[in-house]
Design a protein around this motif. Structure first.
Motif, mmCIF file in Angstrom:
data_model
loop_
_atom_site.group_PDB
_atom_site.id
_atom_site.type_symbol
_atom_site.label_atom_id
_atom_site.label_comp_id
_atom_site.label_asym_id
_atom_site.label_seq_id
_atom_site.Cartn_x
_atom_site.Cartn_y
_atom_site.Cartn_z
ATOM 1 N N ALA A 210 0.849 -1.193 0.000
ATOM 2 C CA ALA A 210 0.000 0.000 0.000
ATOM 3 C C ALA A 210 0.876 1.230 0.000
ATOM 4 O O ALA A 210 1.885 1.292 0.699
ATOM 5 N N SER A 211 0.515 2.213 -0.807
ATOM 6 C CA SER A 211 1.264 3.465 -0.880
ATOM 7 C C SER A 211 0.631 4.472 0.048
ATOM 8 O O SER A 211 -0.542 4.791 -0.067
ATOM 9 N N THR A 212 1.370 4.976 1.006
ATOM 10 C CA THR A 212 0.843 5.901 2.004
ATOM 11 C C THR A 212 1.799 7.061 2.187
ATOM 12 O O THR A 212 2.868 7.119 1.599
ATOM 13 N N GLY A 213 1.390 8.006 3.049
ATOM 14 C CA GLY A 213 2.268 9.113 3.405
ATOM 15 C C GLY A 213 2.163 10.273 2.455
ATOM 16 O O GLY A 213 1.230 10.399 1.675
ATOM 17 N N ARG A 214 3.173 11.143 2.506
ATOM 18 C CA ARG A 214 3.150 12.382 1.753
ATOM 19 C C ARG A 214 3.803 12.227 0.398
ATOM 20 O O ARG A 214 4.026 13.207 -0.299
ATOM 21 N N GLY A 215 4.125 11.044 -0.006
ATOM 22 C CA GLY A 215 4.812 10.863 -1.271
ATOM 23 C C GLY A 215 3.870 10.727 -2.433
ATOM 24 O O GLY A 215 2.761 11.222 -2.444
ATOM 25 N N LEU A 216 4.294 9.964 -3.438
ATOM 26 C CA LEU A 216 3.518 9.858 -4.665
ATOM 27 C C LEU A 216 2.160 9.237 -4.423
ATOM 28 O O LEU A 216 1.174 9.633 -5.016
ATOM 29 N N GLY A 217 2.094 8.264 -3.533
ATOM 30 C CA GLY A 217 0.837 7.588 -3.306
ATOM 31 C C GLY A 217 -0.219 8.460 -2.690
ATOM 32 O O GLY A 217 -1.384 8.119 -2.673
ATOM 33 N N ALA A 218 0.159 9.590 -2.118
ATOM 34 C CA ALA A 218 -0.800 10.488 -1.484
ATOM 35 C C ALA A 218 -1.353 11.504 -2.461
ATOM 36 O O ALA A 218 -2.019 12.450 -2.063
ATOM 37 N N ASN A 219 -1.101 11.314 -3.748
ATOM 38 C CA ASN A 219 -1.583 12.217 -4.794
ATOM 39 C C ASN A 219 -1.114 13.650 -4.568
ATOM 40 O O ASN A 219 -1.868 14.594 -4.688
ATOM 41 N N ARG A 220 0.160 13.785 -4.231
ATOM 42 C CA ARG A 220 0.735 15.118 -4.101
ATOM 43 C C ARG A 220 1.462 15.534 -5.375
ATOM 44 O O ARG A 220 1.583 16.712 -5.652
ATOM 45 N N TRP A 221 1.968 14.573 -6.120
ATOM 46 C CA TRP A 221 2.658 14.868 -7.369
ATOM 47 C C TRP A 221 1.676 14.760 -8.533
ATOM 48 O O TRP A 221 0.904 13.808 -8.633
ATOM 49 N N TYR A 222 1.732 15.745 -9.420
ATOM 50 C CA TYR A 222 0.902 15.762 -10.629
ATOM 51 C C TYR A 222 1.810 15.983 -11.826
ATOM 52 O O TYR A 222 2.812 16.702 -11.752
ATOM 53 N N THR A 223 1.455 15.374 -12.912
ATOM 54 C CA THR A 223 2.162 15.627 -14.167
ATOM 55 C C THR A 223 1.212 16.327 -15.132
ATOM 56 O O THR A 223 0.019 16.007 -15.197
ATOM 57 N N VAL A 224 1.724 17.298 -15.850
ATOM 58 C CA VAL A 224 0.949 18.062 -16.819
ATOM 59 C C VAL A 224 1.776 18.189 -18.092
ATOM 60 O O VAL A 224 3.014 18.158 -18.051
ATOM 61 N N GLY A 225 1.086 18.329 -19.215
ATOM 62 C CA GLY A 225 1.855 18.504 -20.434
ATOM 63 C C GLY A 225 1.013 18.443 -21.686
ATOM 64 O O GLY A 225 -0.178 18.112 -21.663
ATOM 65 N N ARG A 226 1.670 18.797 -22.783
ATOM 66 C CA ARG A 226 1.085 18.684 -24.109
ATOM 67 C C ARG A 226 2.205 18.467 -25.118
ATOM 68 O O ARG A 226 3.203 19.191 -25.116
ATOM 69 N N LEU A 227 2.025 17.468 -25.966
ATOM 70 C CA LEU A 227 3.002 17.139 -26.996
ATOM 71 C C LEU A 227 2.313 17.155 -28.349
ATOM 72 O O LEU A 227 1.257 16.547 -28.518
ATOM 73 N N ASN A 228 2.925 17.853 -29.300
ATOM 74 C CA ASN A 228 2.416 17.912 -30.661
ATOM 75 C C ASN A 228 3.514 17.400 -31.582
ATOM 76 O O ASN A 228 4.559 18.051 -31.737
ATOM 77 N N TYR A 229 3.268 16.225 -32.170
ATOM 78 C CA TYR A 229 4.288 15.569 -32.999
ATOM 79 C C TYR A 229 3.787 15.448 -34.434
ATOM 80 O O TYR A 229 2.651 15.022 -34.677
#
Length: 794
Positions: free
Chosen positions: A690-709
């Motif tokens: 189980a992923s817990t705590g303040r790390g990635l598993g706590a949904n604190r990190w988000y990725t955003v972006g746009r790629l046009n190829y």
């Protein structure tokens, strides 16, 4: 002043003074509830206001309660055990409390809790005037409901209910651990000051001897500063931005904000560009009763890379001019100006105003009003075209235009629409290869729609007239004064069928909508006429049912065509939402089309390409749209557009698009905003952890972006990729952006930002780039509702 010292009754509706009147209401309500009758109906009350006027607050009584109450008539009371005092928006709780009714002062030794209009204060040793809310508080901890900010102080002096002074104080929006956790409060960021003056009326704090610490590291020290506590506008120095640009070098901007008035403000943007010099920029905004506008300007003397002074400005204004004439309505006036110093400005200053970083800059004045029943418009439009020697573009024509329109509807169902305009066109004749001139245009449309529950039919007769007076004849022509009059007849009809159907165990109403459209326009030679504002319409399921395949008023195609199409939709009968739509259409020509745009050839062939469209939205979180144009003879896809989006909740959005035009372009476009914790959580589940705590598993990190190829060119055209970290009281962002300026030139930059929630942002703000590039992007700290004092109600 009134003082209630009776015990009180606590109901689902709150605390009530226990008097004969309230006792009767309570007993009646309880009796009704006991008998199963309908409960007391709640009504709106001024007592639920966010803030009371001072005159009203002074007249409100004081309520006191406690386990033990000792009363001295007309002098005061002493409360012991669960002591509580309430007046208007103020609640005071303690173990022991002395209230002097003569001086209206309450004195408390020991632990105290104050809730004043939703703002909470806890501490020891309080002396406070209840009505004017003036006094002092020792060792207070405070929480402000609007900003979510909190802090501690050695001493707090209450000036009024909306003003306080904290000595040797701190402020942060980081959450304090629950007392049951037994953990000390170590906020990620904290603002400390020798003195903090809180103006809760304006939601502004002013500090002296201030220091900002992040992760216990001092990052900013100032002798004095003021800052908004609720995102409100406040004059002062804003957070600087630093951009590393591959061409201009290091770009450092120190914005200064001036809150001139509630409806006016200005921001100055002095910018040091290491490879160019000092750019002076500014923006002014205003909002009046009948006027609103924005003015932005940039001035860079002696650009070291370019060798001369650079400048640019933009104006966007809208006004309503009231009319005193009975047959003339109010006029709506708009002014839009965009001008720059040179042709390379769009390439060199991509970080400036977006309206100045295009190659076609629109400058336009427009006014429209209803005059004697006619919608009348006057328009002056001038273009600045920024040319590139490696990619010269044909500039559009400048125009000065007066147009009018009016519609008539008669009782017998006939409809008449009249349109007319007179326009003067002017441009660079060397690039347009056409003479300047003037055109008078008129169009009349007479139609009679018949609408039925099962279908419709609309015959229409059009008469298109135009007269030209050119500065010189076109090449190969002898006459500079030309006219044309062209009639058009069209017939549009369709049927509606529907049935109940079950699909994927769900009930739907399926429709079947066949449509037929015929248009007949005789041939008229228009090769000697100029093309000022005409262009070919995009070939879609909408334009295939139109009388003319061209935009504008310079070309009216000869048409003898029949269009057949059918659409089927699946509709949720409960909500009316469309779950599925499929459509197909094709056009049959009885004769070749001879009227074309310059450079085009006669359109041969009897059958047009097939148009097939599908739209799927069975689940609200998923959407899929596709439009494919199949060649009539080859059967191959000549043009394809596929788009899909998955948005299951806030801050979760994934979209992809594929666009292809045979032999011209082929691109893939992907954009997203998604919490990395979702992905890590699934990986952890697969591994049995189980992923817990303040790390990635706590949904604190988000990725955003746009790629046009570009699959056609086999290269990445534009890209923006970033990560966001949400730490509750601060948000960190890092974004890399690549922009294709032309075939051989790209520009790259990196942006980093820390946003201290409820305080300030430091670094480069990538939010504008994220919003413009990523559809449905959501700011992690965007406030979606106004806070209420009842969110912290004691």
């Amino acid at each position: 002043m009134f003082l209630w010292v009776d015990y009180r009754y606590c109901s689902r509706y709150g605390w009530l003074p226990l008097t004969a009147a309230t006792l009767g209401v309570i007993l009646t309500a309880q009796a009704g509830l006991a008998l199963g009758q309908e409960s007391v109906q709640l009504k709106s009350s001024s007592s639920l206001s966010e803030h009371f006027d001072e005159s009203v607050r002074k007249q409100m009584p004081v309520f006191v309660s406690g386990d033990s109450i000792t009363s001295r008539t007309e002098l005061g009371v002493t409360l012991e055990g669960r002591a509580e005092l309430r007046k208007s928006e103020t609640v005071i709780k303690a173990h022991h409390m002395d209230y002097n009714q003569v001086t209206d002062v309450v004195k408390i030794s020991g632990d105290v809790l104050i809730n004043q209009g939703g703002n909470r204060f806890t501490g020891k040793d309080l002396e406070l005037g209840v009505t004017d809310f003036s006094g002092f508080f020792s060792q207070p901890h405070y929480e402000f409901y609007k900003s979510g900010g909190q802090g501690d102080a050695k001493r707090m002096e209450f000036v009024s209910e909306r003003s306080a002074i904290a000595k040797f104080a701190s402020y942060s929006t980081c959450k304090r651990p629950e007392p049951s956790d037994g953990k000390p409060w170590r906020p990620d960021w904290i603002f400390t000051a020798d003195q903090l003056d809180f103006d809760l009326e304006q939601d502004v704090a002013t500090a002296s001897g201030a220091t900002l610490r992040f992760k216990d590291v001092p990052i900013l020290a100032l002798p004095g500063i003021s800052f908004p506590m609720s995102g409100a506008r406040k004059s002062g120095v804003l957070a600087p931005s630093i951009i590393s640009d591959s061409i201009s070098g290091l770009i450092v901007t120190q914005p200064v904000y001036w809150n001139i008035a509630p409806n006016r403000d200005a921001t100055f943007y002095p910018t040091l560009i290491t490879n160019r010099g000092l750019d002076l920029g500014g923006e002014f905004r205003y909002l009046e009763n009948n006027h609103t506008g924005t003015f932005r300007a940039d001035y860079l003397p002696n650009d070291k890379l370019y060798g001369s002074t650079r400048w640019g400005f933009s104006v966007d204004q809208r006004s309503v001019v009231k009319s005193s004439l009975s047959d003339v309505g109010d006029a709506l006036m708009t002014l839009r100006l965009n001008r720059v110093s040179d042709d390379s400005y769009w390439r060199d200053f991509t970080n400036n105003n977006i309206s100045l970083t295009q190659r076609l800059l629109d400058n336009e004045f427009n006014t429209a009003a209803l005059v004697g029943g006619w919608t009348t418009q006057f328009r002056v439009q001038r273009w600045q075209t920024l040319q590139d020697v490696t990619n010269v573009i044909t500039p559009p024509f400048d125009r000065t235009q007066l147009s009018t329109r009016r519609g008539f509807n008669w009782a017998n169902g006939l409809r008449l629409q009249l349109d007319g305009d007179t326009t003067a066109f002017k441009s660079n004749t060397a690039l347009t290869a056409q003479p300047d001139g003037r055109r008078i245009f008129g169009n009349a449309q007479l139609s009679r729609p018949w609408l039925f529950p099962s279908g419709f039919i609309t015959p229409k007769l059009l008469l298109n007239m135009a007269s030209y007076k050119l500065d010189s004849p076109l090449v190969g022509a002898n006459d500079a004064a030309l006219q044309r009059t062209i009639p058009t007849l069209s017939l549009d009809g369709g049927l509606f069928f529907d049935r109940d159907i079950h699909l994927f165990d769900r009930a739907y109403v399926q429709t079947l909508e066949p449509r037929i459209f015929y248009v007949r326009t005789p041939y008229h030679d228009q090769s000697r006429l100029p093309v000022y504002d005409s262009g070919e319409k995009d070939f879609t399921l909408t334009t295939i049912y139109s009388e003319n395949p061209y935009l504008g008023n310079d070309r009216i195609a000869d048409m003898n065509r029949l269009t057949l199409g059918v659409t089927s939709k699946f509709i949720d009968p409960a909500t009316g939402a469309q779950a599925l739509s499929m459509g197909v259409a094709q056009r049959f020509s009885f004769a070749d089309q001879l009227v074309t745009l310059p450079g085009s050839t006669t359109q041969m062939g009897r059958l047009s390409d097939w148009l097939v469209n599908t739209s799927i939205n069975i689940q609200p979180t998923w959407t899929l749209d596709s439009t494919v144009q199949f060649g009539a003879e080859s059967g191959a896809a000549e043009r394809t557009t596929l788009t899909s989006r998955y948005s299951p909740s806030n801050y979760r959005s994934l979209a992809a698009a594929y666009r292809m035009q045979q032999g011209v372009s082929e691109q893939v476009d992907v954009n997203w905003q998604w919490p990395l914790g979702d992905l890590v959580g699934r990986l952890d589940e697969n591994q049995g952890t189980a992923s817990t705590g303040r790390g990635l598993g706590a949904n604190r990190w988000y990725t955003v972006g746009r790629l046009n190829y570009s699959l056609f060119d086999k290269r990445l055209v534009n890209a923006i990729v970033g990560f966001e970290y949400d730490a509750d009281c601060w948000v960190g962002r890092i974004v890399l952006e690549k922009t294709q300026l032309d075939v051989n030139t790209t520009n790259q930059r990196i942006m980093f930002q820390i946003e201290f929630t409820g305080f300030a942002r430091a670094g480069i703000s990538p939010l504008a780039s994220l919003r413009s590039n990523i559809p449905r992007y959501q700011n992690l700290r965007e406030q979606r509702s106004s806070p209420s004092r009842f969110s912290q109600y004691d």
